[in-house]
Design an enzyme around this catalytic site. Structure first.
Site, PDB file in Angstrom:
ATOM      1  CB  SER A 100       1.401  -5.674   4.572  1.00 20.66           C
ATOM      2  OG  SER A 100       1.483  -4.666   5.546  1.00 20.66           O
ATOM      3  NE  ARG A 113       5.007   1.881   0.558  1.00 17.90           N
ATOM      4  CZ  ARG A 113       4.034   1.014   0.803  1.00 17.90           C
ATOM      5  NH1 ARG A 113       4.326  -0.158   1.324  1.00 17.90           N
ATOM      6  NH2 ARG A 113       2.794   1.285   0.491  1.00 17.90           N
ATOM      7  CG  HIS A 153       3.226  -0.367   8.607  1.00 15.55           C
ATOM      8  ND1 HIS A 153       2.982  -1.696   8.371  1.00 15.55           N
ATOM      9  CD2 HIS A 153       2.660   0.293   7.569  1.00 15.55           C
ATOM     10  CE1 HIS A 153       2.287  -1.840   7.248  1.00 15.55           C
ATOM     11  NE2 HIS A 153       2.095  -0.645   6.733  1.00 15.55           N
ATOM     12  CE  LYS A 196     -14.731  -7.784  -2.300  1.00 17.42           C
ATOM     13  NZ  LYS A 196     -14.366  -7.432  -3.665  1.00 17.42           N
TER      14      LYS A 196
HETATM   15  P1  ADP Z   1       0.955  -1.705   2.773  1.00 22.32           P
HETATM   16  O1  ADP Z   1       0.209  -2.996   2.617  1.00 22.32           O
HETATM   17  O2  ADP Z   1       1.297  -1.079   1.448  1.00 22.32           O
HETATM   18  O3  ADP Z   1       2.101  -1.793   3.693  1.00 22.32           O
HETATM   19  P2  ADP Z   1      -0.870  -0.175   4.545  1.00 22.32           P
HETATM   20  O4  ADP Z   1      -2.262   0.219   4.163  1.00 22.32           O
HETATM   21  O5  ADP Z   1      -0.757  -1.093   5.675  1.00 22.32           O
HETATM   22  O6  ADP Z   1      -0.166  -0.680   3.241  1.00 22.32           O
HETATM   23  O7  ADP Z   1      -0.002   1.135   4.817  1.00 22.32           O
HETATM   24  C1  ADP Z   1      -0.414   2.116   5.699  1.00 22.32           C
HETATM   25  C2  ADP Z   1       0.389   3.359   5.498  1.00 22.32           C
HETATM   26  O8  ADP Z   1       1.760   3.086   5.733  1.00 22.32           O
HETATM   27  C3  ADP Z   1       0.329   3.975   4.099  1.00 22.32           C
HETATM   28  O9  ADP Z   1       0.342   5.383   4.236  1.00 22.32           O
HETATM   29  C4  ADP Z   1       1.617   3.480   3.454  1.00 22.32           C
HETATM   30  O10 ADP Z   1       2.049   4.360   2.433  1.00 22.32           O
HETATM   31  C5  ADP Z   1       2.539   3.508   4.635  1.00 22.32           C
HETATM   32  N1  ADP Z   1       3.668   2.585   4.506  1.00 22.32           N
HETATM   33  C6  ADP Z   1       3.610   1.249   4.347  1.00 22.32           C
HETATM   34  N2  ADP Z   1       4.843   0.713   4.269  1.00 22.32           N
HETATM   35  C7  ADP Z   1       5.716   1.755   4.380  1.00 22.32           C
HETATM   36  C8  ADP Z   1       7.139   1.865   4.347  1.00 22.32           C
HETATM   37  N3  ADP Z   1       7.907   0.810   4.170  1.00 22.32           N
HETATM   38  N4  ADP Z   1       7.678   3.108   4.501  1.00 22.32           N
HETATM   39  C9  ADP Z   1       6.870   4.175   4.650  1.00 22.32           C
HETATM   40  N5  ADP Z   1       5.531   4.141   4.680  1.00 22.32           N
HETATM   41  C10 ADP Z   1       4.959   2.949   4.549  1.00 22.32           C
END
Ligand code: ADP
Length: 166
Positions: A128, A90, A17, A41
């Protein structure tokens, strides 16, 4: 001035992120990282905690703002006068889902553009959920989450013990 919104759950924020936030910050005048309320949830962290963690790790970035929202992303984008939605990609799995979301959002708000940013190779495996799972089994997450929030994540996982589901 072009404002971009980077939405997500950020439960917790990861280095993947943060990498997207930093790169988007180099392109746009302002990046609003928006924590989505109520999508999962049973999140590990409350929305306020996620906002606090994001504020902590993005403190060095002058043009990055942290906020939270509920409801439709395009409504929030209009309210913030944002022209761009940023999504990280990803995998082809992300693409399938995000393509549909981007098309729906364009239908709802043609003036808001979705921009996809390809993951940094170093973080393409990161999500995450993976961080939570590794931490729950005592694995080392220091390369996965920013140093400033690592202990918070470990403490919360330990406190939750068996209750946590990923
Ligand atoms: P996650 O639980 O999959 O990390 P989030 O809803 O928190 O999901 O992710 C928010 C945004 O960040 C989404 O657009 C997701 O594709 C992107 N994202 C999450 N992890 C990565 C990563 N390692 N590299 C690039 N983009 C990411």
């Amino acid at each position: 001035m072009t404002v971009a919104i980077y939405p997500g759950s950020f439960d917790p924020p990861t280095n993947g992120h943060l990498d997207i936030i930093g790169r988007a910050g180099c392109i746009f005048s302002k990046v609003i990282v928006a924590v989505l309320e109520n999508r999962r949830k049973t999140p590990l962290f409350t929305v306020d905690e996620r906002v606090m963690m994001l504020k902590r790790i993005t403190a060095p970035y002058q043009n990055v703002e942290i906020d939270s929202f509920r409801g439709l992303l395009v409504d929030y984008a209009r309210m913030k006068n944002a022209a761009v939605l940023i999504k990280g990609l990803r995998s082809t799995g992300d693409f399938e889902y995000e393509l549909q979301m981007a098309l729906v959002n364009r239908k709802l708000a043609p003036q808001v553009e979705t921009l996809f940013m390809i993951t940094n190779n170093d973080y393409s495996y990161l999500s995450s959920s993976i961080v939570k799972e590794i931490a729950a089994y005592g694995g080392d997450i220091s390369a996965m989450v920013p140093m400033e929030i690592r202990d918070l994540v470990l403490q919360r996982i330990r406190a939750n013990g068996e209750k946590q589901q990923f």
